[in-house]
Design a protein around this motif. Structure first.
Motif: not given
Length: 489
Positions: A392-396, A385-387, A375-381
């Motif tokens: 990726a968007e930050r570098i263009g 993934q969002q990060l 349960r903890r890993m699902r939240v963390l992952y």
């Protein structure tokens, strides 16, 4: 200590081989020791081969010392076997194919020491693992039942663990089986190799997803299979294409819940078609369910095995992604008709996995730590993934990532900037571990995409990794740019 002094004198040559030692009474008087002390030293030296006694004559230094006996005897070049010339075959044809096969580009496995955790594939969040709990469980097992876990055990594995797996898999994956159908293996890679070797004869045809998991390809090569690469699209393995290519294949290895490497989920229509094909041809389907625990949208999908009414699917699960890779524990859930054959074959290989590890995993599951950790890993992952997408968007726009419903990695579509293998190599030289998608295609491919793992990449490493990746991508010319958020591949 008299023993050490005499041994040192013998090894240094001060007491030459064949020389006679002073009688024990005389030596004791000279050294101010009791005769029993001298006799004990003589006994120890004699037992180790440094001295020898002659009845009625005395005690002598051995002419050939133990150290000399441990050295290889010299040999003449003329009596030695002729040296192999560089082109001489040293392996079987199958062994040569396996040695030349592509390997998963895991740095530590390939002999490289990772300099950072950025984007390593298949690596769980080791920084978030409950080490204190794990250590306590190990300590308890060693203190209370270590001796009971030291003899040989069943080649099917530790019975309580098999029962825990059967209970877990019914809830988590919809698979209803008995503990007797569960066979504990040393990781999913051994399970795949084992399935291929037991279910295939050399030359038998086998379907392999294309692109697909290199470990599955290696397992088929090891079994001497005739590999039939079957294309994959957004609905998973193209069963119709597989039938057209080789309808009588003996097995198919698939990753239906989260196709590796593309991340697609096999449609229900394809799943039913695959099971129907296997039933009609008396073939087998190997379901590699390597990361199905990590689904972030909706409920976990039922496994292919759960809808198999013909008993033609062999399920392969692993603890490497949910706990940690070096644990090397996986399992097979086999149809009842072939369970006994699998167990007998396991008896002839490595017998069974390490029992202490199996017992600790059992405790981890039965005491609720396993479910809590998932349960903890699902939240963390999901957060990582969002990060990953944000970075990726930050570098263009040179790499486009789209969110995925599950898994531990994303596929990043590159702009038209050339060879993904060369890009991955440049990044690796700077400590960033991205995988080129092209290596997962069976035939040479011009794919321009990278696999980026996020589960085991902490925030600090992710930002630093993208900074490096941005520089690598900027150094390559581009004519078009990928659109952020587009569906990968």
């Amino acid at each position: 200590m008299l023993y050490e002094q005499l041994r040192s004198s013998i090894l240094s040559g001060q007491l030459a081989g064949g020389s006679k030692l002073l009688p024990s009474r005389v030596l004791a008087a000279q050294c101010g020791l009791s005769r029993n002390t001298v006799l004990a030293a003589f006994d120890q030296l004699a037992a180790e081969g440094y001295i020898t006694g002659r009845q009625g004559s005395g005690t002598y230094v051995a002419r050939v010392l133990p150290e000399e006996l441990l050295q290889s005897a010299p040999f003449s070049q003329s009596s030695a076997s002729p040296a192999l010339h560089p082109g001489a075959a040293t392996l079987s044809a199958r062994g040569e194919r396996l040695a030349r096969a592509r390997r998963m580009p895991i740095p530590s496995v390939l002999g490289h020491q990772p300099r950072g955790a950025a984007f390593l594939i298949g690596l769980p969040a080791l920084d978030a693992f409950p080490f204190k709990t794990w250590t306590r469980l190990y300590s308890t097992r060693f203190a209370t039942s270590a001796s009971a876990l030291m003899p040989y055990d069943s080649p099917a594995g530790y019975r309580p663990l098999r029962e825990a797996i059967a209970s877990y898999i019914a809830t988590a994956r919809g698979i209803h089986c008995t503990a007797d159908q569960v066979i504990v293996m040393n990781g999913s890679q051994q399970a795949l190799e084992f399935c291929a070797r037991i279910l295939l004869d050399p030359g038998d045809a086998a379907w392999l997803e294309d692109p697909g998991y290199l470990g599955a390809r290696a397992a088929l090569v090891s079994a001497g299979a005739h590999i039939v690469p079957v294309p994959v699209d957004e609905s998973g393995l193209d069963v119709a294409a597989g039938i057209e290519l080789e309808s009588t294949a003996r097995i198919a290895i698939v990753t239906p819940s989260h196709q590796f490497p593309l991340g697609h989920t096999m449609s229900l229509e394809r799943r039913l078609a695959l099971i129907d094909w296997a039933a009609r041809n008396e073939s087998w389907v190997i379901e590699d369910d390597y990361d199905a625990e990590f689904r972030y949208v909706g409920k976990p999908l039922a496994a292919l095995t759960a809808i198999d009414t013909h008993q033609r699917v062999v399920y392969v699960g692993t603890f490497s992604k949910v706990l940690f890779p070096s644990l090397r524990l996986g399992y097979i859930i086999a149809p009842e008709a072939i369970v006994d054959g699998f167990i007998a074959a396991h008896l002839s290989t490595d017998m069974h996995a390490h029992l202490i590890d199996q017992a600790v995993v059992t405790d981890f599951m039965e005491q609720g730590h396993f479910a809590n950790h998932l349960r903890r890993m699902r939240v963390l992952y999901r957060e990582r993934q969002q990060l990953l997408i944000q970075e990726a968007e930050r570098i263009g726009g040179r790499i486009a990532l789209a969110p995925s419903d599950g898994g531990l990695h994303l596929v990043g579509q590159l702009a038209d900037i050339g060879d993904d293998t060369a890009i991955a190599k440049s990044a690796l030289q700077q400590g960033v571990h991205v995988w080129p998608l092209s290596i997962h295609h069976y035939h040479p491919s011009r794919s321009s995409a990278l696999l980026l793992g996020y589960a085991g990449t902490p925030k600090r490493d992710m930002r630093a990794g993208f900074n490096v990746l941005a520089k690598v991508l900027q150094d390559r010319p581009t004519t078009t740019r990928a659109k952020p958020g587009t569906r990968t591949i």
